[in-house]
Design a protein around this motif. Structure first.
Motif, PDB file in Angstrom:
ATOM      1  N   LYS A  98      16.146 -16.591 -17.211  1.00  0.00           N
ATOM      2  CA  LYS A  98      14.734 -16.807 -16.909  1.00  0.00           C
ATOM      3  C   LYS A  98      14.561 -17.444 -15.537  1.00  0.00           C
ATOM      4  O   LYS A  98      15.414 -18.177 -15.066  1.00  0.00           O
ATOM      5  N   MET A  99      13.447 -17.165 -14.924  1.00  0.00           N
ATOM      6  CA  MET A  99      13.141 -17.639 -13.583  1.00  0.00           C
ATOM      7  C   MET A  99      12.999 -19.159 -13.580  1.00  0.00           C
ATOM      8  O   MET A  99      12.226 -19.727 -14.347  1.00  0.00           O
ATOM      9  N   PRO A 100      13.739 -19.860 -12.714  1.00  0.00           N
ATOM     10  CA  PRO A 100      13.589 -21.309 -12.645  1.00  0.00           C
ATOM     11  C   PRO A 100      12.367 -21.695 -11.825  1.00  0.00           C
ATOM     12  O   PRO A 100      11.788 -20.873 -11.108  1.00  0.00           O
ATOM     13  N   SER A 101      11.981 -22.953 -11.904  1.00  0.00           N
ATOM     14  CA  SER A 101      10.904 -23.458 -11.063  1.00  0.00           C
ATOM     15  C   SER A 101      11.468 -23.747  -9.681  1.00  0.00           C
ATOM     16  O   SER A 101      12.418 -24.513  -9.533  1.00  0.00           O
ATOM     17  N   LEU A 102      10.888 -23.122  -8.658  1.00  0.00           N
ATOM     18  CA  LEU A 102      11.413 -23.225  -7.309  1.00  0.00           C
ATOM     19  C   LEU A 102      10.535 -24.074  -6.387  1.00  0.00           C
ATOM     20  O   LEU A 102      10.924 -24.356  -5.255  1.00  0.00           O
ATOM     21  N   ALA A 103       9.379 -24.496  -6.845  1.00  0.00           N
ATOM     22  CA  ALA A 103       8.457 -25.252  -6.003  1.00  0.00           C
ATOM     23  C   ALA A 103       9.123 -26.531  -5.503  1.00  0.00           C
ATOM     24  O   ALA A 103       9.718 -27.298  -6.270  1.00  0.00           O
ATOM     25  N   GLY A 104       9.020 -26.751  -4.193  1.00  0.00           N
ATOM     26  CA  GLY A 104       9.596 -27.940  -3.584  1.00  0.00           C
ATOM     27  C   GLY A 104      11.067 -27.809  -3.225  1.00  0.00           C
ATOM     28  O   GLY A 104      11.607 -28.660  -2.535  1.00  0.00           O
ATOM     29  N   LYS A 105      11.713 -26.735  -3.689  1.00  0.00           N
ATOM     30  CA  LYS A 105      13.116 -26.505  -3.365  1.00  0.00           C
ATOM     31  C   LYS A 105      13.216 -25.773  -2.023  1.00  0.00           C
ATOM     32  O   LYS A 105      12.274 -25.107  -1.598  1.00  0.00           O
ATOM     33  N   PRO A 107      11.879  -7.653  -7.884  1.00  0.00           N
ATOM     34  CA  PRO A 107      11.821  -8.382  -6.616  1.00  0.00           C
ATOM     35  C   PRO A 107      11.152  -9.746  -6.798  1.00  0.00           C
ATOM     36  O   PRO A 107      10.325  -9.949  -7.701  1.00  0.00           O
ATOM     37  N   VAL A 108      11.523 -10.685  -5.934  1.00  0.00           N
ATOM     38  CA  VAL A 108      10.970 -12.039  -5.974  1.00  0.00           C
ATOM     39  C   VAL A 108      10.231 -12.298  -4.672  1.00  0.00           C
ATOM     40  O   VAL A 108      10.721 -11.973  -3.578  1.00  0.00           O
ATOM     41  N   GLU A 109       9.030 -12.860  -4.781  1.00  0.00           N
ATOM     42  CA  GLU A 109       8.226 -13.195  -3.605  1.00  0.00           C
ATOM     43  C   GLU A 109       8.007 -14.698  -3.559  1.00  0.00           C
ATOM     44  O   GLU A 109       7.656 -15.331  -4.566  1.00  0.00           O
ATOM     45  N   LEU A 110       8.229 -15.282  -2.369  1.00  0.00           N
ATOM     46  CA  LEU A 110       8.060 -16.723  -2.172  1.00  0.00           C
ATOM     47  C   LEU A 110       7.181 -16.968  -0.964  1.00  0.00           C
ATOM     48  O   LEU A 110       7.211 -16.215   0.006  1.00  0.00           O
ATOM     49  N   GLY A 161      21.989  -9.662  -5.691  1.00  0.00           N
ATOM     50  CA  GLY A 161      21.364  -8.360  -5.480  1.00  0.00           C
ATOM     51  C   GLY A 161      19.852  -8.395  -5.528  1.00  0.00           C
ATOM     52  O   GLY A 161      19.204  -7.360  -5.316  1.00  0.00           O
ATOM     53  N   THR A 162      19.266  -9.563  -5.776  1.00  0.00           N
ATOM     54  CA  THR A 162      17.815  -9.666  -5.898  1.00  0.00           C
ATOM     55  C   THR A 162      17.139  -9.489  -4.545  1.00  0.00           C
ATOM     56  O   THR A 162      17.549 -10.075  -3.537  1.00  0.00           O
ATOM     57  N   SER A 163      16.073  -8.685  -4.516  1.00  0.00           N
ATOM     58  CA  SER A 163      15.264  -8.540  -3.297  1.00  0.00           C
ATOM     59  C   SER A 163      14.303  -9.717  -3.211  1.00  0.00           C
ATOM     60  O   SER A 163      13.466  -9.913  -4.099  1.00  0.00           O
ATOM     61  N   VAL A 164      14.426 -10.520  -2.143  1.00  0.00           N
ATOM     62  CA  VAL A 164      13.598 -11.720  -1.979  1.00  0.00           C
ATOM     63  C   VAL A 164      12.792 -11.596  -0.693  1.00  0.00           C
ATOM     64  O   VAL A 164      13.347 -11.377   0.384  1.00  0.00           O
ATOM     65  N   THR A 165      11.463 -11.741  -0.813  1.00  0.00           N
ATOM     66  CA  THR A 165      10.564 -11.727   0.340  1.00  0.00           C
ATOM     67  C   THR A 165       9.985 -13.121   0.519  1.00  0.00           C
ATOM     68  O   THR A 165       9.437 -13.698  -0.420  1.00  0.00           O
ATOM     69  N   VAL A 166      10.119 -13.679   1.729  1.00  0.00           N
ATOM     70  CA  VAL A 166       9.618 -15.026   2.014  1.00  0.00           C
ATOM     71  C   VAL A 166       8.600 -14.945   3.144  1.00  0.00           C
ATOM     72  O   VAL A 166       8.885 -14.375   4.208  1.00  0.00           O
ATOM     73  N   THR A 167       7.420 -15.525   2.925  1.00  0.00           N
ATOM     74  CA  THR A 167       6.390 -15.560   3.962  1.00  0.00           C
ATOM     75  C   THR A 167       5.918 -16.998   4.166  1.00  0.00           C
ATOM     76  O   THR A 167       5.983 -17.829   3.249  1.00  0.00           O
ATOM     77  N   ASP A 168       5.475 -17.272   5.380  1.00  0.00           N
ATOM     78  CA  ASP A 168       4.943 -18.585   5.722  1.00  0.00           C
ATOM     79  C   ASP A 168       3.587 -18.766   5.051  1.00  0.00           C
ATOM     80  O   ASP A 168       2.673 -17.955   5.240  1.00  0.00           O
ATOM     81  N   ALA A 169       3.456 -19.825   4.261  1.00  0.00           N
ATOM     82  CA  ALA A 169       2.206 -20.053   3.540  1.00  0.00           C
ATOM     83  C   ALA A 169       1.101 -20.560   4.443  1.00  0.00           C
ATOM     84  O   ALA A 169      -0.067 -20.591   4.035  1.00  0.00           O
TER      85      ALA A 169
END
Length: 212
Positions: A143-150, A199-202, A162-170
């Protein structure tokens, strides 16, 4: 007498024709038995499996510069040394003199074998040590962990490679280059969601900034 000599010569000529013969040569001697090589015996006793090794007393490294702590540990006979980011941001301690020790995996004053690995938790010199080492996120039960603040780097490291991760400036639309200097603001999937390769978006901001 001449007859015997003639007979002997004729017999020798026949033998020479077949295998070679020299009447003056004595019969071949049996080959000498080779002398066995000398065997060297090592009389040095082998160490016992249960023989105790050297021990040393762990110093109090907290508050020391990381380089100084490592030097002190080696002077005390401890050479298996490692360090990690106490802030949980998964940063590498590339230049030890820029880091200070916040925690150690063995208490000061404890006597342990000198081949034991010592692990120092550290932060940069200008940072404040956390009350205790911050744990990096970890996927449990698929299960997806809590990533806020990490840190974005720690968040990415917790996921399957192998996970596709997209990161954008908030905040300002900047490129997120050094991910250990950015903290996660929002995430998708949300904490607790089942991970099945989606995919995961942050979104993220720098650590000295506040999430919008």
């Amino acid at each position: 007498m001449r007859t015997r000599t003639l007979t002997a010569v004729l017999g020798c000529l026949i033998t020479v024709t077949l295998v070679g013969c020299d009447p003056a040569t004595p019969a071949a001697e049996a080959p000498a038995t080779p002398t066995p090589a000398a065997t060297t015996v090592d009389s040095t006793p082998s160490p016992k499996a249960d023989e105790p090794g050297e021990t040393g007393t762990v110093a109090n490294f907290v508050g020391m510069g990381l380089q100084s702590a490592q030097d002190r540990a080696q002077a005390d006979g401890f050479y298996l040394l490692k360090s990690h980011d106490s802030a949980g941001r998964d940063r590498m301690q590339a230049l030890d003199r820029n880091w200070k020790v916040c925690s150690q995996n063995y208490a000061a004053g404890k006597t342990i074998p000198t081949n034991t690995e010592l692990d120092f938790g550290a932060v940069k010199l200008e940072e404040t040590c956390p009350a205790q080492d911050q744990q990096e996120p970890e996927v449990k039960g698929g299960k997806m962990p809590s990533l806020a603040g990490k840190s974005v780097k720690a968040a990415r490291g917790a996921l399957d490679p192998g996970t596709s991760v997209t990161v954008t400036d908030a905040g300002e639309g900047r490129m997120v280059l050094m991910e250990s200097n950015w903290q996660v603001c929002t995430q998708s999937p949300s904490p607790g969601a089942v991970l099945n390769g989606q995919p995961v978006e942050l979104t993220a901001v720098k650590f000295d900034e506040s999430c919008p």
